[in-house]
Design a protein around this motif. Structure first.
Motif, mmCIF file in Angstrom:
data_model
loop_
_atom_site.group_PDB
_atom_site.id
_atom_site.type_symbol
_atom_site.label_atom_id
_atom_site.label_comp_id
_atom_site.label_asym_id
_atom_site.label_seq_id
_atom_site.Cartn_x
_atom_site.Cartn_y
_atom_site.Cartn_z
ATOM 1 N N GLU A 10 -4.738 -79.133 17.921
ATOM 2 C CA GLU A 10 -4.941 -78.766 16.522
ATOM 3 C C GLU A 10 -6.281 -78.068 16.348
ATOM 4 O O GLU A 10 -6.397 -77.068 15.615
ATOM 5 N N LYS A 11 -7.292 -78.614 17.004
ATOM 6 C CA LYS A 11 -8.598 -77.994 16.913
ATOM 7 C C LYS A 11 -8.571 -76.573 17.488
ATOM 8 O O LYS A 11 -9.178 -75.648 16.945
ATOM 9 N N GLU A 12 -7.890 -76.400 18.566
ATOM 10 C CA GLU A 12 -7.793 -75.081 19.189
ATOM 11 C C GLU A 12 -7.060 -74.096 18.295
ATOM 12 O O GLU A 12 -7.433 -72.930 18.182
ATOM 13 N N SER A 13 -5.994 -74.658 17.625
ATOM 14 C CA SER A 13 -5.214 -73.803 16.723
ATOM 15 C C SER A 13 -6.070 -73.349 15.541
ATOM 16 O O SER A 13 -6.030 -72.183 15.132
ATOM 17 N N GLU A 14 -6.846 -74.271 14.975
ATOM 18 C CA GLU A 14 -7.713 -73.915 13.861
ATOM 19 C C GLU A 14 -8.769 -72.899 14.299
ATOM 20 O O GLU A 14 -9.113 -71.970 13.568
ATOM 21 N N ARG A 15 -9.311 -73.093 15.493
ATOM 22 C CA ARG A 15 -10.323 -72.170 15.998
ATOM 23 C C ARG A 15 -9.762 -70.766 16.130
ATOM 24 O O ARG A 15 -10.404 -69.771 15.767
ATOM 25 N N ARG A 16 -8.532 -70.704 16.666
ATOM 26 C CA ARG A 16 -7.909 -69.389 16.826
ATOM 27 C C ARG A 16 -7.646 -68.730 15.469
ATOM 28 O O ARG A 16 -7.826 -67.529 15.301
ATOM 29 N N GLN A 17 -7.180 -69.549 14.490
ATOM 30 C CA GLN A 17 -6.892 -69.001 13.150
ATOM 31 C C GLN A 17 -8.157 -68.456 12.496
ATOM 32 O O GLN A 17 -8.152 -67.396 11.872
ATOM 33 N N LYS A 18 -9.252 -69.226 12.625
ATOM 34 C CA LYS A 18 -10.525 -68.772 12.058
ATOM 35 C C LYS A 18 -10.996 -67.491 12.745
ATOM 36 O O LYS A 18 -11.510 -66.577 12.102
ATOM 37 N N ALA A 19 -10.836 -67.463 14.054
ATOM 38 C CA ALA A 19 -11.254 -66.278 14.806
ATOM 39 C C ALA A 19 -10.435 -65.058 14.393
ATOM 40 O O ALA A 19 -10.967 -63.949 14.229
ATOM 41 N N GLN A 20 -9.133 -65.283 14.211
ATOM 42 C CA GLN A 20 -8.257 -64.181 13.802
ATOM 43 C C GLN A 20 -8.604 -63.699 12.393
ATOM 44 O O GLN A 20 -8.623 -62.502 12.118
ATOM 45 N N ALA A 24 -9.853 -60.137 11.405
ATOM 46 C CA ALA A 24 -9.137 -59.357 10.399
ATOM 47 C C ALA A 24 -10.097 -58.886 9.305
ATOM 48 O O ALA A 24 -10.034 -57.746 8.836
ATOM 49 N N GLU A 25 -10.997 -59.795 8.883
ATOM 50 C CA GLU A 25 -11.982 -59.431 7.858
ATOM 51 C C GLU A 25 -12.926 -58.354 8.387
ATOM 52 O O GLU A 25 -13.295 -57.419 7.662
ATOM 53 N N LYS A 26 -13.302 -58.487 9.651
ATOM 54 C CA LYS A 26 -14.170 -57.495 10.275
ATOM 55 C C LYS A 26 -13.495 -56.129 10.327
ATOM 56 O O LYS A 26 -14.112 -55.092 10.043
ATOM 57 N N ARG A 28 -11.033 -55.150 8.347
ATOM 58 C CA ARG A 28 -10.893 -54.660 6.971
ATOM 59 C C ARG A 28 -12.175 -53.972 6.509
ATOM 60 O O ARG A 28 -12.140 -52.897 5.904
ATOM 61 N N LYS A 29 -13.300 -54.608 6.779
ATOM 62 C CA LYS A 29 -14.583 -54.024 6.390
ATOM 63 C C LYS A 29 -14.843 -52.716 7.131
ATOM 64 O O LYS A 29 -15.392 -51.767 6.566
ATOM 65 N N ARG A 30 -14.439 -52.690 8.413
ATOM 66 C CA ARG A 30 -14.613 -51.465 9.182
ATOM 67 C C ARG A 30 -13.802 -50.321 8.579
ATOM 68 O O ARG A 30 -14.295 -49.193 8.431
ATOM 69 N N ILE A 31 -12.548 -50.644 8.233
ATOM 70 C CA ILE A 31 -11.674 -49.628 7.634
ATOM 71 C C ILE A 31 -12.234 -49.156 6.298
ATOM 72 O O ILE A 31 -12.218 -47.961 5.970
ATOM 73 N N GLU A 32 -12.769 -50.101 5.500
ATOM 74 C CA GLU A 32 -13.354 -49.732 4.217
ATOM 75 C C GLU A 32 -14.558 -48.829 4.403
ATOM 76 O O GLU A 32 -14.758 -47.870 3.647
ATOM 77 N N LYS A 33 -15.381 -49.125 5.410
ATOM 78 C CA LYS A 33 -16.546 -48.287 5.689
ATOM 79 C C LYS A 33 -16.125 -46.884 6.106
ATOM 80 O O LYS A 33 -16.718 -45.892 5.686
ATOM 81 N N VAL A 34 -15.091 -46.827 6.984
ATOM 82 C CA VAL A 34 -14.594 -45.523 7.421
ATOM 83 C C VAL A 34 -14.058 -44.733 6.237
ATOM 84 O O VAL A 34 -14.348 -43.532 6.076
#
Length: 291
Positions: A10-20, A24-26, A28-34
């Motif tokens: 469960e901890k690994e799953s949460e870690r992966r979700q947060k990382a994803q 994704a947020e990173k 999105r911000k990159r696309i917005e900057k472009v």
């Protein structure tokens, strides 16, 4: 009872979700900057294009290259070369055309912008070629005098009517070369005739000798004094009755120079009008008055 902790999976799953989510947020911000960068570039390009078409085009150096000068095939070849050389120095395009009336120069414009009255700026448009509102006829002094003295159907009045018929609604310019020199020679002839008459009277009114007979030119044409009032009246008629601009030159090179001067002035007219549409620009060619 102590609550059971999360399992390793469960901890690994949460870690992966947060990382994803973070990735994704990173992204999105990159696309917005472009996108923002692209929009800024596009906006700068638009501003650049607007700035380009809104340069101070009342400056003839900026507006003159828009012009195309149509030079008549009937023109003197040497004068044609002089005009073309001066136009080339101004980056003005020139072409030849077969005018039905001899020695008529006309103008066209490469239109690349349109004035937005609400915004007060020039906006780019696809280029089109547009006829200008002026035509110029180059006339030698001898030709002008012949027209003044000719019979009704071949006189100056007939010439101006042909011009108006061939170029309806356009503003006409008569560029007359050598008339000042012609009038000076004509006046000198009258002075010589007067002096000869006085000498004859002082000599006791002897029979007229060959010296006081009308002189003959090299081509054997009789040279006679022409009443200058007829010439002045004809010039006045062109300007006042017919609303044409009359300009005088003394030599072919000066004639060529004035073709380029008129080209430069005509190139600025729409920009000066846009700058102050309600005011009289004050230039003789727009009002039809003599310079």
């Amino acid at each position: 009872m102590k609550k059971a902790g999360k399992s390793a999976d469960e901890k690994e799953s949460e870690r992966r979700q947060k990382a994803q989510a973070k990735e994704a947020e990173k992204e999105r911000k990159r696309i917005e900057k472009v996108r923002a960068r692209e929009e800024r570039v596009l906006q700068k390009e638009k501003e650049k294009a607007l700035a380009e078409v809104n340069k101070l085009r009342t400056d003839k150096k900026v507006s003159a290259p828009e012009m195309i000068v149509d030079i008549p095939t009937s023109i003197n070849p040497a004068l044609k070369v002089q005009i073309e050389t001066l136009l080339d120095e101004l980056s003005v395009q020139h072409e030849t055309w077969g005018s039905t009336i001899e020695h008529v120069v006309k103008w066209r414009r490469k239109v690349t912008s349109q004035f937005d009255e609400e915004m007060g700026i020039w906006k780019p448009i696809p280029m089109r070629i547009q006829d200008e509102n002026h035509v110029l006829v180059i006339m030698q002094a001898v030709e002008f005098v012949q027209l003044v003295l000719s019979e009704e159907t071949h006189d100056l009045e007939a010439h101006i009517l042909r011009m108006k018929s061939s170029f309806p609604g356009l503003k006409l310019i008569y560029l007359i070369e050598g008339l000042t020199s012609w009038m000076r020679k004509n006046r000198n002839l009258l002075n010589r005739q007067f002096a000869s008459a006085v000498r004859n009277l002082g000599a006791g009114a002897e029979p007229a000798s060959s010296s006081n007979q009308p002189r003959r030119r090299n081509n054997n044409q009789l040279q006679e004094y022409i009443d200058e009032d007829k010439i002045e009246d004809a010039l006045l008629s062109l300007q006042v009755l017919h609303g044409t601009l009359v300009h005088h030159t003394n030599a072919p090179v000066e004639t060529a120079q004035w073709v380029t001067v008129f080209t430069q002035h005509i190139s600025t007219i729409p920009y000066r009008r846009a700058r102050d549409a309600s005011a009289d620009a004050g230039f003789c060619m727009e009002s039809g008055q003599h310079a």
